[in-house]
Design a protein around this motif. Structure first.
Motif, PDB file in Angstrom:
ATOM      1  N   ALA A 157     -17.600-124.674 -47.178  1.00 28.21           N
ATOM      2  CA  ALA A 157     -18.683-123.717 -47.411  1.00 28.21           C
ATOM      3  C   ALA A 157     -18.280-122.316 -46.970  1.00 28.21           C
ATOM      4  O   ALA A 157     -18.526-121.331 -47.682  1.00 28.21           O
ATOM      5  CB  ALA A 157     -19.939-124.163 -46.669  1.00 28.21           C
ATOM      6  N   VAL A 158     -17.652-122.211 -45.802  1.00 22.35           N
ATOM      7  CA  VAL A 158     -17.212-120.906 -45.311  1.00 22.35           C
ATOM      8  C   VAL A 158     -16.126-120.342 -46.226  1.00 22.35           C
ATOM      9  O   VAL A 158     -16.131-119.150 -46.553  1.00 22.35           O
ATOM     10  CB  VAL A 158     -16.705-121.018 -43.862  1.00 22.35           C
ATOM     11  CG1 VAL A 158     -16.043-119.720 -43.413  1.00 22.35           C
ATOM     12  CG2 VAL A 158     -17.853-121.382 -42.923  1.00 22.35           C
ATOM     13  N   GLU A 159     -15.195-121.181 -46.643  1.00 18.33           N
ATOM     14  CA  GLU A 159     -14.128-120.733 -47.532  1.00 18.33           C
ATOM     15  C   GLU A 159     -14.692-120.134 -48.817  1.00 18.33           C
ATOM     16  O   GLU A 159     -14.258-119.063 -49.269  1.00 18.33           O
ATOM     17  CB  GLU A 159     -13.214-121.909 -47.863  1.00 18.33           C
ATOM     18  CG  GLU A 159     -12.100-121.597 -48.858  1.00 18.33           C
ATOM     19  CD  GLU A 159     -11.328-122.834 -49.248  1.00 18.33           C
ATOM     20  OE1 GLU A 159     -10.237-123.052 -48.699  1.00 18.33           O
ATOM     21  OE2 GLU A 159     -11.827-123.604 -50.106  1.00 18.33           O
ATOM     22  N   GLY A 267     -24.861-115.988 -48.430  1.00 14.79           N
ATOM     23  CA  GLY A 267     -25.448-117.201 -47.889  1.00 14.79           C
ATOM     24  C   GLY A 267     -24.821-118.421 -48.526  1.00 14.79           C
ATOM     25  O   GLY A 267     -24.573-118.447 -49.734  1.00 14.79           O
ATOM     26  N   ALA A 268     -24.539-119.445 -47.722  1.00 14.09           N
ATOM     27  CA  ALA A 268     -24.003-120.713 -48.205  1.00 14.09           C
ATOM     28  C   ALA A 268     -25.100-121.762 -48.103  1.00 14.09           C
ATOM     29  O   ALA A 268     -25.654-121.990 -47.025  1.00 14.09           O
ATOM     30  CB  ALA A 268     -22.784-121.137 -47.391  1.00 14.09           C
ATOM     31  N   LEU A 269     -25.423-122.389 -49.234  1.00 15.37           N
ATOM     32  CA  LEU A 269     -26.493-123.380 -49.298  1.00 15.37           C
ATOM     33  C   LEU A 269     -25.889-124.773 -49.331  1.00 15.37           C
ATOM     34  O   LEU A 269     -25.117-125.107 -50.229  1.00 15.37           O
ATOM     35  CB  LEU A 269     -27.352-123.160 -50.546  1.00 15.37           C
ATOM     36  CG  LEU A 269     -27.889-121.744 -50.773  1.00 15.37           C
ATOM     37  CD1 LEU A 269     -28.701-121.689 -52.064  1.00 15.37           C
ATOM     38  CD2 LEU A 269     -28.725-121.280 -49.584  1.00 15.37           C
ATOM     39  N   LEU A 270     -26.261-125.619 -48.347  1.00 13.66           N
ATOM     40  CA  LEU A 270     -25.746-126.979 -48.288  1.00 13.66           C
ATOM     41  C   LEU A 270     -26.837-128.040 -48.301  1.00 13.66           C
ATOM     42  O   LEU A 270     -26.574-129.195 -48.632  1.00 13.66           O
ATOM     43  CB  LEU A 270     -24.886-127.169 -47.039  1.00 13.66           C
ATOM     44  CG  LEU A 270     -23.520-126.494 -47.112  1.00 13.66           C
ATOM     45  CD1 LEU A 270     -23.595-125.074 -46.579  1.00 13.66           C
ATOM     46  CD2 LEU A 270     -22.484-127.284 -46.339  1.00 13.66           C
ATOM     47  N   GLY A 271     -28.056-127.674 -47.951  1.00 12.69           N
ATOM     48  CA  GLY A 271     -29.143-128.645 -47.961  1.00 12.69           C
ATOM     49  C   GLY A 271     -29.490-129.074 -49.374  1.00 12.69           C
ATOM     50  O   GLY A 271     -29.365-128.297 -50.318  1.00 12.69           O
ATOM     51  N   VAL A 272     -29.923-130.323 -49.512  1.00 12.04           N
ATOM     52  CA  VAL A 272     -30.278-130.861 -50.837  1.00 12.04           C
ATOM     53  C   VAL A 272     -31.769-131.196 -50.816  1.00 12.04           C
ATOM     54  O   VAL A 272     -32.169-132.251 -50.324  1.00 12.04           O
ATOM     55  CB  VAL A 272     -29.453-132.110 -51.176  1.00 12.04           C
ATOM     56  CG1 VAL A 272     -29.815-132.618 -52.571  1.00 12.04           C
ATOM     57  CG2 VAL A 272     -27.956-131.809 -51.091  1.00 12.04           C
ATOM     58  N   VAL A 297     -23.935-118.928 -52.473  1.00 11.48           N
ATOM     59  CA  VAL A 297     -23.043-119.935 -53.032  1.00 11.48           C
ATOM     60  C   VAL A 297     -23.555-121.311 -52.626  1.00 11.48           C
ATOM     61  O   VAL A 297     -24.053-121.510 -51.517  1.00 11.48           O
ATOM     62  CB  VAL A 297     -21.584-119.760 -52.553  1.00 11.48           C
ATOM     63  CG1 VAL A 297     -21.019-118.433 -53.025  1.00 11.48           C
ATOM     64  CG2 VAL A 297     -21.483-119.863 -51.033  1.00 11.48           C
ATOM     65  N   GLY A 298     -23.463-122.252 -53.550  1.00 15.21           N
ATOM     66  CA  GLY A 298     -23.787-123.640 -53.241  1.00 15.21           C
ATOM     67  C   GLY A 298     -22.504-124.383 -52.914  1.00 15.21           C
ATOM     68  O   GLY A 298     -21.444-124.097 -53.467  1.00 15.21           O
ATOM     69  N   SER A 299     -22.593-125.353 -52.016  1.00 12.22           N
ATOM     70  CA  SER A 299     -21.382-126.066 -51.616  1.00 12.22           C
ATOM     71  C   SER A 299     -21.734-127.498 -51.242  1.00 12.22           C
ATOM     72  O   SER A 299     -22.756-127.756 -50.586  1.00 12.22           O
ATOM     73  CB  SER A 299     -20.712-125.360 -50.430  1.00 12.22           C
ATOM     74  OG  SER A 299     -19.509-125.992 -50.080  1.00 12.22           O
TER      75      SER A 299
END
Length: 356
Positions: A157-159, A267-272, A297-299
């Motif tokens: 996600a950070v990448e 912002g990195a979005l990881l929650g589903v 970004v979604g990851s």
């Protein structure tokens, strides 16, 4: 051998007997040491996510594993080597994503996920896996190896977030983690140590005293109670932030992240989240994107390179963090305790065999 399996949505995890797996060509046999439990496991148990392998009625759980090579089976691995398995596998043969070494970018339907989607997981006394999916780790990290997988997700996600800012000189100073579960806390620790942010914040919904708030503040971050300061109000109450990591699965946070970001932020979005319709001021948020050069970004998931980076990150985190973060490691005789939830539970694991 014993394994922990579940019929998604129809009951609690239970110990079952399964045959000892035999490695195919290119695979190694691994004796399982520890397997972590996370929110995805609970979603699978509840039937909200995942699916059993074709023709079966139960799924062996577990995707955060560490083990020791029992039989290298002609691969380049060595007997006694400590390894962490990646999660995704190709369905019905390979495809372009796996051939490029980018299984984490495969579209739905073009991958299996061990312990989650269509393939048995690692909560068993032994498992087999292709050698290229087994990432060696130092012996000194074996007891914490089940944390490599969640850290790898944050590495990716950070990448991707940094890559989205690569067209200009971006020097982020501030970070906000949404969610004070184990993944959020590990990511906050990364922000405070290996990623080198000057100021960090972590948002949650817990009352003091609370072990996760203690970890947040011990890391040197500021705890933000969302009941008192919602995400859109963080810029006024504290400051706008350069990077937001969303790990809550709360659908509104995806849009509120835009308001919390500083100009040029990401912002990195990881929650589903589950489906949820609500009103937003789309025009205002669109303007924020355009006029302030913001990005989202979604990851999901991660590939071998992220696992390798996560191993280095894990070694660089403070020792005290693991004492506070890992609130229980349980043997098969009390495996149910690893699936318990509560304010005093942060991160748990099931231990299948001794590290000695």
């Amino acid at each position: 051998m014993k394994a922990i399996a579940v019929e998604p949505g129809a009951g609690e995890p239970t110990v079952v007997e399964r045959p000892l797996p035999e490695p195919s060509d290119g695979e190694a046999l691994v004796r399982t040491l520890r397997v972590g439990v996370d929110g995805t496991d609970h979603e699978v148990i509840a039937g909200h996510h995942g699916e059993v392998p074709p023709g079966e009625d139960r799924l062996v759980l577990g995707h955060e594993a560490v083990g020791v090579v029992e039989d290298p089976n002609g691969t380049d691995l060595e007997e006694g080597e400590y390894v962490v398995p990646t999660v995704r596998r190709p369905p019905n043969g390979t495809n372009e994503y796996f051939e490029r070494g980018e299984p984490d970018m495969a579209r739905e339907g073009e991958y299996l996920e061990r312990g989650i989607v269509g393939a048995h997981g690692f909560m068993a006394e032994y498992f087999t896996s292709p050698a290229e999916t087994l990432v060696p780790i130092p012996e000194r990290l074996a007891h914490l190896g089940f944390l490599v997988e969640p850290i790898s997700v944050s590495e990716k996600a950070v990448e991707h977030a940094v890559a989205s800012r690569s067209a200009f000189e971006w020097e982020p100073e501030t970070a906000l983690v949404l969610g004070n579960g184990s993944l959020g806390l590990l990511t906050l620790a990364m922000c405070e140590t290996t990623l080198g942010f000057d100021r960090t914040y972590c948002l949650g919904r817990r009352d003091r005293p609370d072990p996760t708030i203690d970890i947040v503040e011990k890391l040197g971050a500021t705890y933000v109670d969302s009941r008192e300061t919602p995400v859109p109000e963080i810029p006024d109450a504290y400051e706008s932030v350069d990077f937001v990591y969303e790990a809550t699965g709360y659908a509104k946070h995806a849009f509120e992240t835009i308001e919390a970001l500083a100009p040029n932020g990401v912002g990195a979005l990881l929650g589903v989240p589950e489906s949820w319709s609500f009103e937003i001021d789309g025009g205002r948020l669109h303007r924020e994107f355009v006029l302030q050069n913001k990005a989202l970004v979604g990851s999901v998931n991660s590939h071998r390179g992220h696992f390798e980076a996560a191993t280095d990150t894990l070694e660089g985190l403070p020792d005290w963090l693991f004492d506070d973060l890992v609130t229980g490691v349980y043997g098969l005789d009390e495996y149910e305790r690893a699936f318990e939830t509560g304010d005093d539970v942060v991160k748990t694991a099931v231990e299948f065999s001794s590290l000695e």
